[in-house]
Design an enzyme around this catalytic site. Structure first.
Site, mmCIF file in Angstrom:
data_model
loop_
_atom_site.group_PDB
_atom_site.id
_atom_site.type_symbol
_atom_site.label_atom_id
_atom_site.label_comp_id
_atom_site.label_asym_id
_atom_site.label_seq_id
_atom_site.Cartn_x
_atom_site.Cartn_y
_atom_site.Cartn_z
ATOM 1 N N TYR A 263 12.781 81.422 6.641
ATOM 2 C CA TYR A 263 13.630 82.595 6.821
ATOM 3 C C TYR A 263 13.490 83.574 5.655
ATOM 4 O O TYR A 263 13.328 84.783 5.846
ATOM 5 C CB TYR A 263 15.091 82.182 6.981
ATOM 6 C CG TYR A 263 16.040 83.357 7.111
ATOM 7 C CD1 TYR A 263 16.329 83.903 8.352
ATOM 8 C CD2 TYR A 263 16.630 83.919 5.983
ATOM 9 C CE1 TYR A 263 17.188 84.984 8.485
ATOM 10 C CE2 TYR A 263 17.479 85.010 6.100
ATOM 11 C CZ TYR A 263 17.758 85.537 7.343
ATOM 12 O OH TYR A 263 18.597 86.614 7.467
ATOM 13 N N ASP A 298 16.799 81.541 15.547
ATOM 14 C CA ASP A 298 17.508 82.506 16.384
ATOM 15 C C ASP A 298 17.208 83.940 15.943
ATOM 16 O O ASP A 298 17.203 84.864 16.761
ATOM 17 C CB ASP A 298 19.009 82.250 16.341
ATOM 18 C CG ASP A 298 19.521 82.100 14.914
ATOM 19 O OD1 ASP A 298 20.005 83.092 14.354
ATOM 20 O OD2 ASP A 298 19.444 80.978 14.365
ATOM 21 N N LYS A 370 21.890 74.101 16.806
ATOM 22 C CA LYS A 370 22.740 75.279 16.578
ATOM 23 C C LYS A 370 22.338 76.367 17.557
ATOM 24 O O LYS A 370 21.204 76.863 17.527
ATOM 25 C CB LYS A 370 22.577 75.783 15.140
ATOM 26 C CG LYS A 370 23.457 76.983 14.812
ATOM 27 C CD LYS A 370 23.029 77.685 13.540
ATOM 28 C CE LYS A 370 21.773 78.499 13.720
ATOM 29 N NZ LYS A 370 21.459 79.401 12.596
#
Length: 518
Positions: A263, A298, A370
C-alpha cells in the site's frame, strides 16, 4: 456452506507462485535494515518521549547511532552496552544522547560481544513478556464479556481530536459497532517520526500516537463492559513509521492494524525496498501481539475498474498472505481486503460482486476477511447509496465475510453524522439478522454465471502471478499492474533510511517473537 466448484489445483498453483514471489523479495531485502526498524527496536527496549524541541527520542537515538557508524550493527546492542556501562535504563541513555552528554561507542572484544548479545536478549525479553501479557489480557476480556457474531461491524471515527473521538466511539459502540477504527491524520504516513502524546489537531483524522492508543483502548474497555461485548480497536501502521506504530499498538493492546505489504509503495510513493523491510518487522510484531492485520487491496478498485481488475485484487491478496506467513502471522490474523465497488449501472453487477466475494472466501477459508463498502460510485444520492449499502450487506453475510466496514449513505457528501451511522448500522443489522443462515440454504448453479465469473478471475490471477514471478515483484509494480499506478524500485520516499547490515548485525526481537527469526 454453499460453495463454488473451483479448480483447487489452480488455486494451489497460484498460491505457490505467490509464495515464490514473496520469498524472493524477502531474500533480496534480508541483508538490510531501516532506520524505522531500529527506532522500533529501541522503543521495544523502553525508549519513548521527546526532547525539548518535540523531536522523538527514538529518532534522536537512532540518528546518533547512524552518525557514529553504529546502526549497521543493530541499535539494540549499542544501547544495551551503554545501559550496562552506566547502570542506566534505555530511556536514560536516550535522554543523555539527546542532551549531548553521552556518545555511544562500540564493543570491540569478541567475548564481551557474546555477553552483550545475551544481555540484550534479556532486556528485550522484558517487553516481549509485556506484550504477551497484553495478548492474554485480550483473551480473558473476550472470554469474560463475549463478542459479537461475524461479520463484525467496523466503524471509523476521525474528528482530529482524540478526546472527541472517544465520545464518538462510545456512541458508536452503543449503536452496535464491534470495531472502532481511528483513521490517521492526513499525511501522517509520510512523516518519518511518530508524534507524541494526546493530540487534538489532526486533519481528516487523528494522529496515531501511543497515548492516543492508550486513551481509546481504555474507553473501549469501559464501553465494552457496559454493552456486554468486547470492542476491538484498529489503527494504521502503514507508512514510513510502520514498525514503530506496530510496536505502539502491541504495547497498548490494539486488536487490528492496517498493514499492507504494498500500500505505501503504490498509494504513498514510499520506496519499495524500505516498505518491504518494514512490513516484515511490523507484521512480526503484530503476529506476536495477536493483532489482526488489514490489507489494502480494496484501494485498488478506487483507481482501477472493479470488474476488469478483480484478478489483481486476488493476486495481491495471495502475495500479502505469503508475506504475512513469512512474518509468523496465522491465517486467522490475516484481514485480507477486498471491496464492493462494481459500477451499479452494470447489468448483473450484483452477480459479479457475489462471485468475487465468494471466490475470496474460498481461496482464504481461514482468513479474517475485511470487506469494504461502495465508495467509488456513491453520488450524493443518499437513497440510492443506502440501497447500494444494503446490497453490500447482503453479499457480506451470504459469503460469510468477517470484518465488515460499514457503508454510509452520506459517502461523497460529508463526514458521517451520528445519525448517519445509526441508520447505516440499522441497515447492516437488519440484513445480517434476516439473512443469517441464507448461505446454508442456497446453492450456486453449477456452471452458472457466478461460478463462471469466479473461475475466470481465478484463471486470470494464476496467469498474472506467473507473469509477476517471471519478472519479479518490483518490476511488476513498476509496470503499474496493481491499481494502475507505477512505482520504480529506486524511487519513492525513505530510501535513505535503508541500511546495509554488517556481518555481526544483531536484533533480538525476531529471535524472541518468531523462533529462528528466519
Amino acid at each position: 456452506m454453499t460453495r463454488l466448484h473451483l479448480d483447487q489445483e489452480q488455486i494451489d498453483r497460484a498460491r505457490d507462485s505467490a509464495r515464490r514471489i514473496a520469498r524472493r523479495v524477502f531474500e533480496q531485502t534480508k541483508p538490510f535494515t531501516t532506520t524505522t526498524v531500529e527506532r522500533a527496536t529501541v522503543r521495544l527496549l523502553g525508549v519513548d518521549g521527546v526532547d525539548e524541541n518535540m523531536v522523538p527520542l527514538p529518532n534522536r537515538l537512532v540518528s546518533h547511532l547512524q552518525e557514529h557508524d553504529l546502526l549497521q550493527h543493530g541499535a539494540a546492542t549499542s544501547v544495551v552496552g551503554a545501559m550496562i556501562e552506566r547502570g542506566w535504563t534505555a530511556q536514560q541513555v536516550a535522554e543523555a544522547v539527546a542532551a549531548g552528554t553521552l556518545t555511544i561507542g562500540r564493543c570491540q572484544d569478541e567475548q564481551d560481544e557474546a555477553a552483550l548479545r545475551a544481555a540484550t536478549t534479556a532486556e528485550a525479553r522484558k517487553m516481549c513478556d509485556h506484550i504477551a501479557r497484553q495478548r492474554a489480557h485480550r483473551d480473558r476480556e473476550i472470554e469474560s464479556v463475549g463478542e459479537s457474531r461475524r461479520p463484525w461491524l467496523y466503524l471509523i471515527v476521525a474528528t482530529g481530536n482524540i478526546h472527541e473521538d472517544v465520545l464518538q466511539a462510545r456512541a458508536a459502540v452503543e449503536q452496535g459497532a464491534d470495531i472502532i477504527a481511528v483513521i490517521r491524520s492526513t499525511g501522517q504516513s509520510l512523516l518519518d517520526y511518530v508524534p507524541y502524546g494526546a493530540t487534538s489537531e489532526g486533519f481528516g483524522g487523528t494522529y496515531a500516537t501511543q497515548e492516543n492508543f492508550r486513551l481509546m483502548r481504555s474507553a473501549l474497555d469501559e464501553a465494552g463492559a457496559s454493552v456486554g461485548r468486547y470492542i476491538r480497536l484498529t489503527n494504521y501502521c502503514s507508512g514510513l513509521c510502520m514498525p514503530e506504530i506496530a510496536v505502539m499498538g502491541a504495547i497498548e493492546r490494539l486488536d487490528m492494524m492496517l498493514n499492507d505489504s504494498m500500500y505505501g509503495i503504490i498509494f504513498r510513493d514510499i520506496n519499495m525496498q524500505r516498505t518491504f523491510i518494514d512490513q516484515f518487522f511490523s507484521r512480526m510484531v503484530n503476529a506476536y501481539a495477536g493483532i489482526i492485520i488489514n490489507t489494502g487491496e480494496d484501494n485498488y478498485l478506487t483507481t482501477a475498474d472493479a470488474r476488469e481488475a478483480a484478478h489483481t485484487v486476488l493476486a495481491s491478496q495471495l502475495i500479502n498472505e505469503q508475506f504475512a506467513c513469512l512474518s509468523g502471522l496465522k491465517p486467522e490474523q490475516m484481514g485480507l481486503g477486498h471491496a464492493f465497488e462494481i459500477d451499479p449501472g452494470m447489468e448483473n453487477g450484483f452477480l459479479w460482486e457475489i462471485a468475487h466475494a465468494q471466490l475470496v472466501r474460498q481461496v482464504f477459508p481461514d482468513a479474517s476477511l475485511k470487506y469494504m463498502p461502495p465508495t467509488k460510485h456513491m453520488t450524493g444520492n443518499i437513497f440510492r447509496g443506502h440501497v447500494q449499502d444494503a446490497l453490500f450487506n447482503v453479499v457480506s453475510t451470504v459469503t460469510q465475510q468477517d470484518i465488515h466496514l460499514l457503508g454510509m449513505m452520506t459517502e461523497a457528501i460529508h463526514t458521517p453524522f451520528i445519525q448517519d451511522r445509526f441508520l447505516a448500522i440499522q441497515n447492516a443489522r437488519y440484513v445480517f439478522n434476516s439473512m443469517r443462515d441464507l448461505h446454508a440454504e442456497i446453492e450456486f448453479k453449477r456452471g452458472g454465471q457466478i461460478e463462471r465469473r469466479a473461475q475466470a478471475v481465478l484463471t486470470e490471477t494464476e496467469q498474472l502471478l506467473a507473469q509477476i514471478e517471471g519478472i519479479g515483484l518490483p518490476a511488476a509494480i513498476g509496470k503499474g499492474i496493481f491499481a494502475d499506478i507505477s512505482r520504480q524500485p529506486d524511487g519513492g520516499k525513505g530510501l535513505d533510511g535503508v541500511i546495509a547490515k554488517s556481518g555481526d548485525y544483531f536484533n533480538p526481537f525476531p529471535h524472541l517473537m518468531f523462533e529462528g527469526g528466519h
